[in-house]
Design an enzyme around this catalytic site. Sequence first.
Site, short mmCIF file in Angstrom:
data_model
loop_
_atom_site.label_atom_id
_atom_site.label_comp_id
_atom_site.label_asym_id
_atom_site.label_seq_id
_atom_site.Cartn_x
_atom_site.Cartn_y
_atom_site.Cartn_z
CG HIS A 103 64.14 90.72 -16.62
ND1 HIS A 103 64.03 90.78 -15.25
CD2 HIS A 103 62.87 90.70 -17.11
CE1 HIS A 103 62.74 90.81 -14.91
NE2 HIS A 103 62.02 90.75 -16.01
CG ASP B 7 60.62 86.55 -16.82
OD1 ASP B 7 60.68 85.31 -16.72
OD2 ASP B 7 59.86 87.26 -16.14
#
Length: 285
Positions: free
Chosen positions: A252, A102
């Site tokens: 992430h 992400d």
Amino acid sequence: MKTIYVKKLFSGNISVRLLSVLGLFLFAFFAGGVAARVVNSRAVTEETNASVISQETTVNWGLGFGASGEKPTGMATIEELAQYNAYFMSDTEEKILYLTFDCGYENGNTEAILDALKKHNAPATFFVVGYFLESAPDLVRRMVEEGHTVGNHTYNHPDMSQISDMASFQKEVEDNAALFKEVTGTDMAMYYRPPQGKYSVENLKMAQELGYATFFWSLAYVDWYQDDQPTHEEAFDKLLSRVHPGAIVLLHNTSQTNGEIIDELLTRWEEMGYSFGALSDFTQP
């Protein structure tokens, strides 16, 4: 619990006091019966709903973990999500992992991640927001050039479960897809990940109606707090002990720890017998 106080009327009258005691006994008996029926009813309801995808307005995607190497449980089963073209892991015993990242913004870790993926010939899907496309277009183009997939994490990263009309939902994903095409000259993959993992059944239906596959995850750890990054040891402890066949991995790109360990992490997964697949495995017949 509230305490019930009984006022003693006619304190000198024994029969009245006896009647009062009898009344309290009968009240407690019937109240207890009602309470028991309520508790039993609630237990049945919870047991029934345990295997049914939640109809709550907002659901926060989460996982339950068992013994090391076992597949986790999610907020819904593989079968329940499949009816909405949504996925969180593969129903396989093959040692294959699906890497996803992400991307909210760039802070110096994405290049190291891309370098490691290239070294290991590992495909990944990057779920990007509008700000990342605006601020790091060269990195997005590199993702495409090196054969990775770029998916839709919405333009503004809102709580999508609070969006109940199709027009607003559609604008979030289509504005992001349009900017991606402007940056790369190619179409964004029809893969959608709800920001923060917050969703509703209506969201899943809207994404499906627009042609998107929704992707959650079955392996992740707390890597997004910039001022409280996990140590390398903490990261390896979670990511190696919880890995399982068919896992969709969420990491992430903002995590400094991820940037520092990714090469060794991929190596250690490979040493455990794992290979890396593409999310297209879920969407192709």
